[in-house]
Design a protein around this motif. Structure first.
Motif, PDB file in Angstrom:
ATOM      1  N   LEU A  36       0.826  -1.209   0.000  1.00  0.00           N
ATOM      2  CA  LEU A  36       0.000   0.000   0.000  1.00  0.00           C
ATOM      3  C   LEU A  36       0.863   1.264   0.000  1.00  0.00           C
ATOM      4  CD1 LEU A  36      -2.821  -0.980   2.531  1.00  0.00           C
ATOM      5  CD2 LEU A  36      -3.037  -0.718   0.057  1.00  0.00           C
ATOM      6  N   ILE A  37       1.905   1.254   0.817  1.00  0.00           N
ATOM      7  CA  ILE A  37       2.793   2.421   0.872  1.00  0.00           C
ATOM      8  C   ILE A  37       3.566   2.561  -0.430  1.00  0.00           C
ATOM      9  CG2 ILE A  37       4.713   3.479   2.112  1.00  0.00           C
ATOM     10  CD1 ILE A  37       3.777   2.048   4.623  1.00  0.00           C
ATOM     11  N   ASP A  38       4.005   1.453  -0.999  1.00  0.00           N
ATOM     12  CA  ASP A  38       4.730   1.498  -2.279  1.00  0.00           C
ATOM     13  C   ASP A  38       3.882   2.141  -3.371  1.00  0.00           C
ATOM     14  OD1 ASP A  38       7.386   0.537  -2.124  1.00  0.00           O
ATOM     15  OD2 ASP A  38       6.629  -1.467  -1.745  1.00  0.00           O
ATOM     16  N   ILE A  39       2.625   1.751  -3.439  1.00  0.00           N
ATOM     17  CA  ILE A  39       1.752   2.288  -4.485  1.00  0.00           C
ATOM     18  C   ILE A  39       1.513   3.771  -4.287  1.00  0.00           C
ATOM     19  CG2 ILE A  39      -0.586   2.167  -5.436  1.00  0.00           C
ATOM     20  CD1 ILE A  39      -0.563  -0.813  -4.847  1.00  0.00           C
ATOM     21  N   GLN A  40       1.316   4.184  -3.044  1.00  0.00           N
ATOM     22  CA  GLN A  40       1.048   5.591  -2.783  1.00  0.00           C
ATOM     23  C   GLN A  40       2.273   6.464  -3.025  1.00  0.00           C
ATOM     24  OE1 GLN A  40      -1.888   7.082  -1.982  1.00  0.00           O
ATOM     25  NE2 GLN A  40      -2.844   5.094  -2.334  1.00  0.00           N
TER      26      GLN A  40
ATOM     27  N   PRO B 228      -1.373   5.346   8.904  1.00  0.00           N
ATOM     28  CA  PRO B 228      -0.845   6.709   9.093  1.00  0.00           C
ATOM     29  C   PRO B 228      -0.080   7.240   7.884  1.00  0.00           C
ATOM     30  CG  PRO B 228      -0.466   5.383  11.052  1.00  0.00           C
ATOM     31  CD  PRO B 228      -0.933   4.441   9.983  1.00  0.00           C
ATOM     32  N   VAL B 229       0.750   6.383   7.283  1.00  0.00           N
ATOM     33  CA  VAL B 229       1.526   6.823   6.122  1.00  0.00           C
ATOM     34  C   VAL B 229       0.604   7.042   4.925  1.00  0.00           C
ATOM     35  CG1 VAL B 229       3.459   6.258   4.606  1.00  0.00           C
ATOM     36  CG2 VAL B 229       3.500   5.542   7.001  1.00  0.00           C
ATOM     37  N   VAL B 230      -0.366   6.154   4.731  1.00  0.00           N
ATOM     38  CA  VAL B 230      -1.292   6.295   3.612  1.00  0.00           C
ATOM     39  C   VAL B 230      -2.118   7.565   3.747  1.00  0.00           C
ATOM     40  CG1 VAL B 230      -3.296   5.255   2.489  1.00  0.00           C
ATOM     41  CG2 VAL B 230      -1.371   3.821   3.163  1.00  0.00           C
ATOM     42  N   VAL B 231      -2.550   7.905   4.960  1.00  0.00           N
ATOM     43  CA  VAL B 231      -3.331   9.127   5.171  1.00  0.00           C
ATOM     44  C   VAL B 231      -2.495  10.362   4.858  1.00  0.00           C
ATOM     45  CG1 VAL B 231      -4.469  10.536   6.923  1.00  0.00           C
ATOM     46  CG2 VAL B 231      -4.900   8.079   6.823  1.00  0.00           C
TER      47      VAL B 231
ATOM     48  N   LEU C  71      -3.281  13.160   1.899  1.00  0.00           N
ATOM     49  CA  LEU C  71      -3.341  14.616   2.061  1.00  0.00           C
ATOM     50  C   LEU C  71      -2.434  15.314   1.052  1.00  0.00           C
ATOM     51  CD1 LEU C  71      -3.349  14.881   5.970  1.00  0.00           C
ATOM     52  CD2 LEU C  71      -5.289  15.089   4.399  1.00  0.00           C
ATOM     53  N   VAL C  72      -1.286  14.711   0.779  1.00  0.00           N
ATOM     54  CA  VAL C  72      -0.388  15.285  -0.233  1.00  0.00           C
ATOM     55  C   VAL C  72      -1.051  15.237  -1.599  1.00  0.00           C
ATOM     56  CG1 VAL C  72       1.827  14.994  -1.405  1.00  0.00           C
ATOM     57  CG2 VAL C  72       1.683  14.727   1.066  1.00  0.00           C
ATOM     58  N   GLU C  73      -1.729  14.135  -1.909  1.00  0.00           N
ATOM     59  CA  GLU C  73      -2.438  14.029  -3.189  1.00  0.00           C
ATOM     60  C   GLU C  73      -3.523  15.101  -3.305  1.00  0.00           C
ATOM     61  OE1 GLU C  73      -1.989  12.160  -5.746  1.00  0.00           O
ATOM     62  OE2 GLU C  73      -0.774  10.445  -5.144  1.00  0.00           O
TER      63      GLU C  73
ATOM     64  N   ALA D 243       9.375  10.316   5.170  1.00  0.00           N
ATOM     65  CA  ALA D 243       9.372  11.029   6.458  1.00  0.00           C
ATOM     66  C   ALA D 243       8.263  10.499   7.361  1.00  0.00           C
ATOM     67  CB  ALA D 243       9.204  12.521   6.219  1.00  0.00           C
ATOM     68  N   ALA D 244       7.073  10.306   6.807  1.00  0.00           N
ATOM     69  CA  ALA D 244       5.968   9.768   7.611  1.00  0.00           C
ATOM     70  C   ALA D 244       6.249   8.343   8.058  1.00  0.00           C
ATOM     71  CB  ALA D 244       4.672   9.828   6.805  1.00  0.00           C
ATOM     72  N   LEU D 245       6.883   7.557   7.187  1.00  0.00           N
ATOM     73  CA  LEU D 245       7.206   6.180   7.554  1.00  0.00           C
ATOM     74  C   LEU D 245       8.244   6.133   8.672  1.00  0.00           C
ATOM     75  CD1 LEU D 245       6.876   3.160   7.009  1.00  0.00           C
ATOM     76  CD2 LEU D 245       8.638   3.363   5.250  1.00  0.00           C
ATOM     77  N   SER D 246       9.230   7.035   8.611  1.00  0.00           N
ATOM     78  CA  SER D 246      10.238   7.067   9.676  1.00  0.00           C
ATOM     79  C   SER D 246       9.638   7.486  11.011  1.00  0.00           C
ATOM     80  CB  SER D 246      11.374   8.015   9.284  1.00  0.00           C
ATOM     81  OG  SER D 246      10.891   9.346   9.132  1.00  0.00           O
ATOM     82  N   LEU D 247       8.677   8.406  10.986  1.00  0.00           N
ATOM     83  CA  LEU D 247       8.011   8.812  12.226  1.00  0.00           C
ATOM     84  C   LEU D 247       7.090   7.718  12.752  1.00  0.00           C
ATOM     85  CD1 LEU D 247       7.129  12.529  11.371  1.00  0.00           C
ATOM     86  CD2 LEU D 247       8.977  11.694  12.843  1.00  0.00           C
ATOM     87  N   TRP D 248       6.404   7.028  11.837  1.00  0.00           N
ATOM     88  CA  TRP D 248       5.478   5.983  12.247  1.00  0.00           C
ATOM     89  C   TRP D 248       6.197   4.705  12.656  1.00  0.00           C
ATOM     90  CZ3 TRP D 248       1.519   4.173  14.366  1.00  0.00           C
ATOM     91  CH2 TRP D 248       0.937   2.959  14.035  1.00  0.00           C
ATOM     92  N   PHE D 249       7.451   4.568  12.245  1.00  0.00           N
ATOM     93  CA  PHE D 249       8.188   3.350  12.540  1.00  0.00           C
ATOM     94  C   PHE D 249       8.334   3.132  14.043  1.00  0.00           C
ATOM     95  CE2 PHE D 249      11.900   0.537  12.693  1.00  0.00           C
ATOM     96  CZ  PHE D 249      11.564  -0.384  11.723  1.00  0.00           C
ATOM     97  N   GLY D 250       8.464   4.225  14.796  1.00  0.00           N
ATOM     98  CA  GLY D 250       8.592   4.089  16.247  1.00  0.00           C
ATOM     99  C   GLY D 250       7.318   3.630  16.922  1.00  0.00           C
ATOM    100  N   GLY D 251       6.159   3.932  16.335  1.00  0.00           N
ATOM    101  CA  GLY D 251       4.895   3.518  16.917  1.00  0.00           C
ATOM    102  C   GLY D 251       4.270   2.325  16.249  1.00  0.00           C
TER     103      GLY D 251
END
Length: 277
Positions: A112-116, A200-203, A207-209, A238-246
């Protein structure tokens, strides 16, 4: 060295019931490990995998009652042995489905993240699935296997296999039709768990889209393809790196689904002994 212990072990190894037990148990273990990336994710040689399965089967079969299995060793019971073998393969595949659904949910999150982000256009070789997959999907596959061993999931896997021998003894049929609702539930939960892991990353990318769509609407002269892809890559990583901790709670729920599925499978009432023939 205790000579009597060695002698008793050799006598047990020559017991026809023990040979049948090792054969049937190796089929159950093979189905579990064949359908899951626990062993082949990091290029374990095929010979090592076969020896590991046979060694585990030989060790576990020492504690299995073999009185009723000796009859399957005779030539007149070839059909019964074949039915018992297919039953063990089906049971192992059912147990493996719980593990496979968890790893598939993690892989789905990466896809999902790859496609987005746009990494779907870049393919790399993935040893887990033996095919070309996007970059983050391959990374999520490896992350799932590493995390599985870090939380001692392999220990729980061995305990579950040992418990399955108590619930469904070797050579005994088990109610395959009763597990159909469990399969549907696991497959349905796969998509929910995968999306929850990547949500979280997809959302953020959504928003960027939306922002790029507003800009493209008001400034049609701008090349959104040239601007949008680098922007989505930067924001996505950037979102993936922030979400990685949670991500730990979501990963724990995914791995917890393995034990829930195994508990539901092993809670199915076994077929009575008189129905085995």
């Amino acid at each position: 060295m205790n000579f009597s212990l060695i002698t008793s072990g050799l006598a047990g190894a020559l017991d026809p019931g023990y040979v049948v037990a090792v054969f049937l148990l190796s089929l159950r273990l093979s189905a579990v490990f064949l359908m899951t990336p626990v062993l082949y994710a990091f290029g374990v040689p095929a010979v090592a995998r076969v020896l590991l399965v046979i060694g585990m089967a030989a060790a576990l079969a020492l504690g299995v009652p073999t009185e009723g299995l000796a009859v399957l060793f005779s030539a007149s019971s070839t059909a019964s042995l074949f039915v018992a073998a297919m039953t063990e393969v089906a049971l192992g595949a059912m147990l493996a489905l719980g593990i496979l659904s968890a790893f598939a949910a993690i892989s789905l999150a990466g896809r999902l993240i790859d496609i987005q982000i746009g990494f779907g256009m870049a393919q790399v070789y993935d040893p887990v699935s033996n095919r070309q997959v996007p970059v983050l999907t391959s990374a999520f596959d490896r992350l799932g296997v590493i995390a599985f061993f870090l939380i001692n999931g392999h220990h729980a896997l061995l305990r579950g296999i040992a418990f399955s021998l108590e619930r469904f003894p070797l050579g005994r049929p088990w109610p395959l039709e009763a597990t159909v609702p469990l399969v549907i539930k696991q497959v349905g939960g796969l998509f929910a768990m995968g999306f929850a892991l990547a949500a979280p990353v997809v959302v953020c990318l959504l928003l960027v889209e939306l922002a790029l769509g507003v800009v493209a609407r008001n400034l049609p002269q701008m090349n959104m393809f040239v601007i949008g892809i680098p922007l989505k890559i930067v924001v996505g990583l950037a979102a993936l790196s922030l979400w990685f901790g949670g991500m730990g709670d979501s990963m724990s729920r995914i791995y917890g689904s393995i034990y829930k599925s195994w508990d539901a499978t092993l809670s199915v009432p076994p077929v009575p002994a008189q129905g085995a023939r």
